[in-house]
Design an enzyme around this catalytic site. Structure first.
Site, PDB file in Angstrom:
ATOM      1  N   LYS A  10       0.828  -1.200   0.000  1.00  0.00           N
ATOM      2  CA  LYS A  10       0.000   0.000   0.000  1.00  0.00           C
ATOM      3  C   LYS A  10       0.870   1.262   0.000  1.00  0.00           C
ATOM      4  O   LYS A  10       2.084   1.182   0.232  1.00  0.00           O
ATOM      5  CB  LYS A  10      -0.914  -0.041   1.230  1.00  0.00           C
ATOM      6  CG  LYS A  10      -1.892  -1.228   1.233  1.00  0.00           C
ATOM      7  CD  LYS A  10      -2.778  -1.182   2.476  1.00  0.00           C
ATOM      8  CE  LYS A  10      -3.750  -2.338   2.543  1.00  0.00           C
ATOM      9  NZ  LYS A  10      -4.611  -2.248   3.767  1.00  0.00           N
ATOM     10  N   TYR A  50     -12.692  -2.321  -2.095  1.00  0.00           N
ATOM     11  CA  TYR A  50     -13.163  -2.297  -0.697  1.00  0.00           C
ATOM     12  C   TYR A  50     -14.681  -2.209  -0.595  1.00  0.00           C
ATOM     13  O   TYR A  50     -15.200  -1.727   0.418  1.00  0.00           O
ATOM     14  CB  TYR A  50     -12.509  -1.134   0.039  1.00  0.00           C
ATOM     15  CG  TYR A  50     -11.065  -1.412   0.459  1.00  0.00           C
ATOM     16  CD1 TYR A  50     -10.734  -2.584   1.143  1.00  0.00           C
ATOM     17  CD2 TYR A  50     -10.055  -0.499   0.204  1.00  0.00           C
ATOM     18  CE1 TYR A  50      -9.418  -2.841   1.534  1.00  0.00           C
ATOM     19  CE2 TYR A  50      -8.736  -0.753   0.598  1.00  0.00           C
ATOM     20  CZ  TYR A  50      -8.433  -1.926   1.266  1.00  0.00           C
ATOM     21  OH  TYR A  50      -7.143  -2.185   1.673  1.00  0.00           O
ATOM     22  N   PHE A  58     -15.121   4.215   8.530  1.00  0.00           N
ATOM     23  CA  PHE A  58     -13.777   4.553   8.057  1.00  0.00           C
ATOM     24  C   PHE A  58     -13.622   4.421   6.532  1.00  0.00           C
ATOM     25  O   PHE A  58     -12.535   4.597   5.995  1.00  0.00           O
ATOM     26  CB  PHE A  58     -12.732   3.677   8.764  1.00  0.00           C
ATOM     27  CG  PHE A  58     -12.965   2.180   8.627  1.00  0.00           C
ATOM     28  CD1 PHE A  58     -12.552   1.486   7.493  1.00  0.00           C
ATOM     29  CD2 PHE A  58     -13.614   1.470   9.630  1.00  0.00           C
ATOM     30  CE1 PHE A  58     -12.766   0.121   7.365  1.00  0.00           C
ATOM     31  CE2 PHE A  58     -13.830   0.092   9.516  1.00  0.00           C
ATOM     32  CZ  PHE A  58     -13.406  -0.574   8.362  1.00  0.00           C
ATOM     33  N   ARG A  91      -1.291 -14.333   4.719  1.00  0.00           N
ATOM     34  CA  ARG A  91      -2.065 -13.699   5.802  1.00  0.00           C
ATOM     35  C   ARG A  91      -1.316 -13.796   7.128  1.00  0.00           C
ATOM     36  O   ARG A  91      -1.275 -12.851   7.910  1.00  0.00           O
ATOM     37  CB  ARG A  91      -3.442 -14.358   5.972  1.00  0.00           C
ATOM     38  CG  ARG A  91      -4.497 -13.979   4.974  1.00  0.00           C
ATOM     39  CD  ARG A  91      -4.895 -12.535   4.961  1.00  0.00           C
ATOM     40  NE  ARG A  91      -5.581 -12.042   6.123  1.00  0.00           N
ATOM     41  CZ  ARG A  91      -6.233 -10.872   6.161  1.00  0.00           C
ATOM     42  NH1 ARG A  91      -6.277 -10.086   5.098  1.00  0.00           N
ATOM     43  NH2 ARG A  91      -6.805 -10.458   7.270  1.00  0.00           N
ATOM     44  N   THR A  97      -5.332  -7.313  11.019  1.00  0.00           N
ATOM     45  CA  THR A  97      -5.761  -6.084  10.343  1.00  0.00           C
ATOM     46  C   THR A  97      -5.338  -4.836  11.125  1.00  0.00           C
ATOM     47  O   THR A  97      -4.796  -3.890  10.544  1.00  0.00           O
ATOM     48  CB  THR A  97      -7.298  -6.103  10.194  1.00  0.00           C
ATOM     49  OG1 THR A  97      -7.667  -7.291   9.502  1.00  0.00           O
ATOM     50  CG2 THR A  97      -7.794  -4.876   9.460  1.00  0.00           C
ATOM     51  N   ARG A 108       2.633  -6.295   9.397  1.00  0.00           N
ATOM     52  CA  ARG A 108       1.828  -5.186   9.926  1.00  0.00           C
ATOM     53  C   ARG A 108       2.275  -4.799  11.338  1.00  0.00           C
ATOM     54  O   ARG A 108       2.236  -3.621  11.707  1.00  0.00           O
ATOM     55  CB  ARG A 108       0.353  -5.574   9.902  1.00  0.00           C
ATOM     56  CG  ARG A 108      -0.211  -5.578   8.469  1.00  0.00           C
ATOM     57  CD  ARG A 108      -1.562  -6.248   8.405  1.00  0.00           C
ATOM     58  NE  ARG A 108      -2.273  -5.965   7.172  1.00  0.00           N
ATOM     59  CZ  ARG A 108      -3.486  -6.447   6.894  1.00  0.00           C
ATOM     60  NH1 ARG A 108      -4.098  -7.246   7.758  1.00  0.00           N
ATOM     61  NH2 ARG A 108      -4.068  -6.153   5.747  1.00  0.00           N
ATOM     62  N   ASN A 122      -1.563  -0.198   7.336  1.00  0.00           N
ATOM     63  CA  ASN A 122      -0.989  -1.509   7.654  1.00  0.00           C
ATOM     64  C   ASN A 122      -0.122  -2.092   6.528  1.00  0.00           C
ATOM     65  O   ASN A 122       0.123  -3.288   6.476  1.00  0.00           O
ATOM     66  CB  ASN A 122      -2.071  -2.475   8.135  1.00  0.00           C
ATOM     67  CG  ASN A 122      -3.246  -2.571   7.177  1.00  0.00           C
ATOM     68  OD1 ASN A 122      -3.137  -2.141   6.038  1.00  0.00           O
ATOM     69  ND2 ASN A 122      -4.334  -3.151   7.624  1.00  0.00           N
ATOM     70  N   HIS A 125      -1.790  -5.471   1.763  1.00  0.00           N
ATOM     71  CA  HIS A 125      -3.079  -6.160   1.633  1.00  0.00           C
ATOM     72  C   HIS A 125      -2.809  -7.592   1.214  1.00  0.00           C
ATOM     73  O   HIS A 125      -1.914  -7.845   0.408  1.00  0.00           O
ATOM     74  CB  HIS A 125      -3.959  -5.494   0.558  1.00  0.00           C
ATOM     75  CG  HIS A 125      -5.138  -6.343   0.180  1.00  0.00           C
ATOM     76  ND1 HIS A 125      -6.317  -6.332   0.896  1.00  0.00           N
ATOM     77  CD2 HIS A 125      -5.297  -7.276  -0.792  1.00  0.00           C
ATOM     78  CE1 HIS A 125      -7.147  -7.224   0.358  1.00  0.00           C
ATOM     79  NE2 HIS A 125      -6.556  -7.803  -0.660  1.00  0.00           N
ATOM     80  N   GLU A 136     -10.567 -10.372  -6.391  1.00  0.00           N
ATOM     81  CA  GLU A 136      -9.568  -9.309  -6.362  1.00  0.00           C
ATOM     82  C   GLU A 136      -8.568  -9.427  -7.528  1.00  0.00           C
ATOM     83  O   GLU A 136      -8.204  -8.419  -8.141  1.00  0.00           O
ATOM     84  CB  GLU A 136      -8.812  -9.351  -5.038  1.00  0.00           C
ATOM     85  CG  GLU A 136      -9.690  -9.006  -3.847  1.00  0.00           C
ATOM     86  CD  GLU A 136      -8.980  -9.155  -2.504  1.00  0.00           C
ATOM     87  OE1 GLU A 136      -9.561  -8.733  -1.500  1.00  0.00           O
ATOM     88  OE2 GLU A 136      -7.862  -9.708  -2.461  1.00  0.00           O
TER      89      GLU A 136
END
Ligand code: DAT
Ligand code: MG
Length: 166
Positions: A10, A50, A58, A91, A97, A108, A122, A125, A136
């Site tokens: 990100k 998203y 948020f 993950r 998260t 993260r 974070n 993704h 995705e």
């Protein structure tokens, strides 16, 4: 069975020059990278990516964040990692998260933060399951940009307007 997972570095990860560190961490998984590109994230792509969070308080800040509007750097590194257990492996390495709750040696946990306005920056993704990975990956990549055949595709011919080297 080998499976693919979408990984995004990100805008905060890019701005903090974390690309090399994050790729090194991801290489621990021994997974194969089968696609990679820099993407200037459009509003449409951000909102579609998203869309499951569109009712969250948020959401608007999240869209600004993934578009790079909080970092004056409108880009994301999009990649597909591929191999046995790819989704769970990435993950696990990415961590929770909420960067404050993420294991301290996860990506993260190491590199994430919560801003004063409550954005979870974070750094990375990673898709959460097979269905999400498929949705995705189809959103971020075209079939020809991936070096393995992941999903059924068709060849179409149509007139294209594209740039070539002058
Ligand atoms: P993940 O990215 O771990 O799959 P998610 O899909 O539920 O988590 O949410 C997507 C992103 O939205 C997440 O990376 C950061 C942001 N986010 C999620 N929950 C949040 C919260 N409670 N406050 C602020 N940002 C949040
Ligand atoms: Mg998610």
């Amino acid at each position: 069975m080998k499976e693919p997972t979408l990984v995004l570095i990100k805008p905060d990860g890019l701005v903090k020059s974390l690309t090399g560190n994050i790729l090194t961490r991801l290489s621990e998984t021994k997974l194969e990278i089968v696609a990679a590109k820099m993407v200037s994230v459009s509003d449409e792509l951000a909102r579609e990516h998203y869309k499951h969070l569109k009712d969250k308080p948020f959401y608007d800040e999240l869209i600004k964040y993934i578009k790079g509007e909080l970092h004056a750097r409108r880009k994301v590194l999009a990649m597909i990692y591929y191999g046995e257990g790819a989704i769970e492996k990435v993950r696990q390495l990415a961590g929770a998260t909420n960067p404050e709750e993420a294991d301290s040696i996860s990506i993260r946990g190491q590199y994430g933060r919560i801003t004063t306005s409550g954005v979870y920056e974070n750094a990375i993704h990673a898709s959460t399951n097979l269905k999400e990975a498929k949705r995705e990956i189809k959103l971020w990549f075209k079939p020809d940009e991936i070096i393995v055949d992941l999903y059924p595709a068709k060849t179409i011919s149509h007139e294209v307007r594209e740039k070539e080297w002058a």
